[in-house]
Write an enzyme that holds these catalytic residues in place. Structure first.
Site, PDB file in Angstrom:
ATOM      1  N   HIS A  53     -13.375  -6.072 -33.919  1.00 14.73           N
ATOM      2  CA  HIS A  53     -12.894  -7.295 -33.287  1.00 14.73           C
ATOM      3  C   HIS A  53     -13.591  -7.502 -31.940  1.00 14.73           C
ATOM      4  O   HIS A  53     -13.962  -8.626 -31.576  1.00 14.73           O
ATOM      5  CB  HIS A  53     -11.375  -7.187 -33.115  1.00 14.73           C
ATOM      6  CG  HIS A  53     -10.722  -8.413 -32.586  1.00 14.73           C
ATOM      7  ND1 HIS A  53      -9.545  -8.384 -31.880  1.00 14.73           N
ATOM      8  CD2 HIS A  53     -11.076  -9.724 -32.639  1.00 14.73           C
ATOM      9  CE1 HIS A  53      -9.200  -9.608 -31.538  1.00 14.73           C
ATOM     10  NE2 HIS A  53     -10.112 -10.446 -31.979  1.00 14.73           N
ATOM     11  N   GLU A  56     -17.109  -8.825 -32.434  1.00 13.38           N
ATOM     12  CA  GLU A  56     -17.079 -10.257 -32.772  1.00 13.38           C
ATOM     13  C   GLU A  56     -17.013 -11.099 -31.498  1.00 13.38           C
ATOM     14  O   GLU A  56     -17.732 -12.093 -31.355  1.00 13.38           O
ATOM     15  CB  GLU A  56     -15.882 -10.545 -33.677  1.00 13.38           C
ATOM     16  CG  GLU A  56     -15.647 -12.019 -33.961  1.00 13.38           C
ATOM     17  CD  GLU A  56     -14.176 -12.393 -33.943  1.00 13.38           C
ATOM     18  OE1 GLU A  56     -13.819 -13.350 -33.213  1.00 13.38           O
ATOM     19  OE2 GLU A  56     -13.382 -11.752 -34.651  1.00 13.38           O
ATOM     20  N   HIS A  57     -16.163 -10.707 -30.561  1.00 10.28           N
ATOM     21  CA  HIS A  57     -16.048 -11.428 -29.290  1.00 10.28           C
ATOM     22  C   HIS A  57     -17.347 -11.351 -28.492  1.00 10.28           C
ATOM     23  O   HIS A  57     -17.819 -12.350 -27.932  1.00 10.28           O
ATOM     24  CB  HIS A  57     -14.903 -10.835 -28.460  1.00 10.28           C
ATOM     25  CG  HIS A  57     -13.563 -11.393 -28.800  1.00 10.28           C
ATOM     26  ND1 HIS A  57     -12.785 -12.077 -27.903  1.00 10.28           N
ATOM     27  CD2 HIS A  57     -12.854 -11.381 -29.965  1.00 10.28           C
ATOM     28  CE1 HIS A  57     -11.656 -12.463 -28.483  1.00 10.28           C
ATOM     29  NE2 HIS A  57     -11.672 -12.033 -29.730  1.00 10.28           N
ATOM     30  N   GLU A 134      -4.921 -10.920 -25.180  1.00  8.21           N
ATOM     31  CA  GLU A 134      -4.627 -11.347 -26.546  1.00  8.21           C
ATOM     32  C   GLU A 134      -3.683 -10.356 -27.224  1.00  8.21           C
ATOM     33  O   GLU A 134      -2.744 -10.737 -27.931  1.00  8.21           O
ATOM     34  CB  GLU A 134      -5.930 -11.467 -27.334  1.00  8.21           C
ATOM     35  CG  GLU A 134      -5.795 -12.064 -28.706  1.00  8.21           C
ATOM     36  CD  GLU A 134      -7.140 -12.286 -29.369  1.00  8.21           C
ATOM     37  OE1 GLU A 134      -7.187 -12.240 -30.607  1.00  8.21           O
ATOM     38  OE2 GLU A 134      -8.142 -12.502 -28.652  1.00  8.21           O
TER      39      GLU A 134
END
Length: 805
Positions: A53, A56-57, A134
């Site tokens: 994840h 991806e960012h 997040e």
């Protein structure tokens, strides 16, 4: 009706190993790409949860060739497109949609960011804070936590039970071992053999192939890596029972490749609320109010099927018995011939109405468009694994066929407006655009502002009521449409109803052939509400920023007295409407539905009351520890010139606002700005959700950003200014606007009192914007000449803000 889009795209593997799917759809106004990497959260080393994840960012933070201000996200936003990414258990997806003229440059940026990830330590530290915010929001979101709890019946060692989101504690950016793992993961999986690229657009297959080859040329070449097989799920089924809901979960091992289409088919019929089905029976027996079936996970022959029932805890054992009874009845059908035929039709309809981005994402899934023979075999295995039996109750029956999937017979020559052909496009006001044979004072305006040779169209029906619908009545109105909405959606028509203050709106968009029948059914449902009608179920809680967004349209209108007397509200209401893109056959077929519209026809309904030029503050209790704020800044007037300036301001602000509040200040992960139109009123909308920063402080940061807008405009060199203006103007060129987007713009134009050549006027107004005009608009924005409306999770702070009533 034009031929359906072919359900299967062209597929091939390029010389360097990149698998591609190519789909040409001549009627599309935009092009889209979806890139799937066969690697996800379960593929990272156990000691670094969240690494996939995190990567991806990082890929969106820019490269040496395309820094953040010119990278994919900023580029797509500046062209009015869509872009996003998603990391799942065993896949990571990147996808975007752009006007076709900007498409190749978007693909260039996507390939560059995948191949040339910068990943410098400073960027990593900053982005880790964003992921941590997040994670905090996710950990406090009841829905997210309920979803996580669903896996508790699985073995603790299975990766579905693990932590994969990533936060400050798990992403050890400072450690050399973490950096090496990050580089190794990128090197191992982000290469051609591990990727599938799906391209969709109006271009020919050969043109798309050339774009795919150019995309592939810069990617690292490598063979597909076999992803590690997961540990066994080790259970067959389990259940979880709460106070108001219950969950049934079924785990499967060693399923055939076609199990994904089989599970999708099974869930579709499980979710049907039609008489004779499982949900209808449970509701009749007062065992459950709702049912949702969905596959939670699928990989390497494993799958997890989830059924959620809205029910009291004491009813759950009876529900499980009824479910297995219905499933046994379902399994006894002879290969589901009728259901397969209808399922294939609705999947074809969904493809027919899908835009480029939806089609690209569908193609990246690489599934059949219906239930194939192999899918039938897989479904029978799934049913055996669940444990169906040969005997079952005789009260079950298959759901009735969807009435909107049947093609209607062509009507006799319906004709056009006198003196017009379908090619005639004069500059007319909405009030002049009417079907032949209808009285000149008809409130339903059949506009010629959009071409009528497409199979798509839109219908808007508006009522002005004497009072606002109470909360209970709003729930009943929405509930009355559920079955019709679902049937319409399957047939290619999106049906939506809203009761915002005294403005009620029924909207139909999509394929025009079923629209007359859908409209007739919808009106019948809405007008048969009575005191005994069941209220709507409680909706799943939304994250705070989404709660504010949902509430915003209501607060953009003046407050009104509430009423739950639906018959009185319908009887005393006045209505008008707008139909766009409908051909003569569809117009004629609407006759019966139009005769059943409740209320008094009125082609001179007043525009909705604009927000007062004041600073209004509305406190929304979000029941969350997270803070959220929306600031809506209406334009100074409803003139098209003002709207054009506000739109360019919105485009210029979008990337810098995100960069300032999310990346630099790290206030939270939900940060956005955009132009919104509500009730004919255009305005700039700024939104932030933050785990730590209170709304008043968030507002201060937004205000500080607003004060810097004039400098932002002045610092643009002439080439950049002209490019930004042209990019915005291009978004409103007829060749770039989808029928759905154009219809919504024209409806808002009608509400604002503009003529039906609004799109051409807006395009011209944007093209004529000068820097001095934009600076003047920015000053009017700073002066709040159009007023301010703030929705926040905190009470009004004091002057100059006034609490709304």
């Amino acid at each position: 009706m034009p031929a359906l889009t072919h359900p299967r795209p062209h597929t091939e593997t390029l010389a360097n190993g990149l698998r591609v799917t190519l789909r040409q759809v001549p009627g599309l106004k935009r092009s889209a790409a979806a890139l799937r990497v066969a690697a996800g959260s379960h593929d990272v080393p156990l000691e670094w949860p969240g690494l996939a994840h995190f990567l991806e960012h990082l890929l969106f933070l820019g490269t040496e060739r395309f820094p953040a201000s010119q990278a994919l996200m900023a580029y797509v936003q500046s062209h009015g497109g869509q872009v996003n990414a998603s990391t799942r258990e065993r896949t990571t997806d990147f996808f975007f949609e752009l006007p076709t003229s900007a498409y190749s440059a978007g693909l260039e940026r996507l390939s560059d960011m995948l191949a040339q990830a910068r990943m410098n330590p400073h960027d990593q530290l900053r982005e880790r804070e964003v992921l941590d915010a997040e994670f905090i929001a996710w950990s406090q979101d009841p829905t997210a936590q309920q979803e996580l709890a669903l896996y508790e019946g699985l073995p603790a060692t299975h990766p579905l039970r693990g932590f994969h989101a990533g936060n400050r504690d798990s992403l050890k950016v400072e450690l050399p071992a973490f950096q090496q793992a990050l580089k190794d993961f990128h090197r191992q999986f982000y290469r051609t053999g591990q990727m599938t690229l799906s391209l969709v657009g109006p271009q020919s297959i050969e043109e798309l192939r050339v774009l795919a080859q150019q995309f592939a040329a810069v990617l690292p070449v490598g063979d597909k890596v076999e992803q590690a097989a997961p540990l066994p799920l080790a259970v067959k089924s389990y259940q979880q029972v709460g106070e108001r809901s219950g969950n049934l979960l079924f785990a499967f091992e060693a399923l055939p490749d076609s199990s994904a289409e089989a599970l999708a088919f099974l869930c579709h019929w499980l979710n049907s609320a039609k008489p004779g089905g499982l949900l209808a029976h449970l509701q009749q027996q007062r065992l459950a109010d709702g049912l949702k079936a969905v596959p939670l996970y699928q990989f390497a022959g494993q799958a997890l099927l989830h059924l959620q029932f809205t029910t009291p805890a004491e009813s759950f054992s009876a529900i499980r018995e009824q479910f297995l009874d219905w499933l046994s009845f379902f399994a006894a059908q002879q290969d589901w011939a009728a259901l397969r035929e209808e399922y294939t039709k609705l999947r074809e309809r969904q493809q027919q109405i899908s835009g480029a981005l939806q089609l690209a994402r569908l193609d990246s899934e690489q599934r059949e468009h219906g239930l194939s023979e192999n899918g039938v075999v897989a479904l029978k295995q799934i049913l055996r694994d669940i444990g169906v039996v040969d005997n079952f109750s005789d009260h079950w029956h298959l759901p009735a066929a969807n009435p909107f999937l049947r093609s209607s017979e062509p009507l006799a020559n319906a004709g056009l407006i006198r003196g017009q052909t379908s090619a005639h496009r004069g500059l007319r006001t909405f009030a002049q655009d009417r079907s032949r044979g209808r009285r000149e004072r008809s409130p339903m305006q059949f506009s010629q502002a959009l071409p009528d040779h497409s199979d798509h169209g839109a219908i808007y029906l508006r009522w002005q009521t004497q009072a606002a619908a109470g909360t209970d009545l709003q729930g009943k109105l929405r509930r009355s449409l559920w079955e019709t909405q679902e049937d319409a959606r399957q047939a290619g028509v999106e049906l939506a109803f809203s009761a915002t203050g005294t403005q009620w709106l029924l909207k139909l968009t999509g394929l025009q052939e079923p629209m007359p029948s859908v409209l007739e059914h919808a009106l019948k449902c809405l007008t048969q509400i009575d005191a005994d009608s069941a209220s709507a179920e409680a909706e799943a809680p939304l994250i705070p920023i989404r709660q504010l967004l949902k509430a915003l349209p209501e607060y953009c209108l003046s407050s009104a007295v509430e009423s739950n007397d639906v018959k009185q509200l319908w009887t005393t209401s006045r209505w008008d409407g707008l139909a766009l893109g409908l051909n003569a056959q569809t117009q004629s077929a609407m006759g019966l539905a139009l005769s059943r519209i409740p209320g008094t026809p009125d082609n001179q309904l007043p525009a909705a009351t604009a927000i007062n030029p004041q600073h209004l503050w509305s406190h929304i209790d979000t029941a969350s520890s997270e803070h959220a704020l929306l600031l809506f800044c209406p334009s100074a007037s409803r003139e098209i010139a003002d709207e054009a300036a506000w739109r360019l301001l919105a485009q210029l602000c979008q990337t810098p606002f995100y960069q300032r509040l999310r990346v630099e200040l790290q206030l939270g992960y939900a940060v956005f700005s955009a132009l919104r139109q509500m009730h004919g009123q255009s305005g700039l909308l700024f939104g932030v959700q933050s785990p730590n920063t209170a709304p008043v402080e968030l507002l201060g940061h937004v205000q500080q950003f607003l004060e810097g807008i004039p400098a932002l405009i002045e610092n643009l060199d002439e080439e950049d200014f002209n490019q930004q203006r042209q990019s915005l103007a291009d978004q409103f060129d007829e060749s770039h606007l989808s029928g759905k987007d154009a219809s919504e713009l024209l409806w808002q134009a009608k509400l604002a009192g503009h003529s039906s050549d609004y799109l051409a006027q807006l395009h011209t107004a944007i093209g004529q914007l000068e820097r001095s005009t934009l600076l003047a608009a920015a000053q009017r924005l700073l002066n709040a000449e159009g007023g301010r409306l703030c929705l926040a999770s905190e009470s009004v702070p004091g002057a100059p803000w006034q609490a709304t009533k």
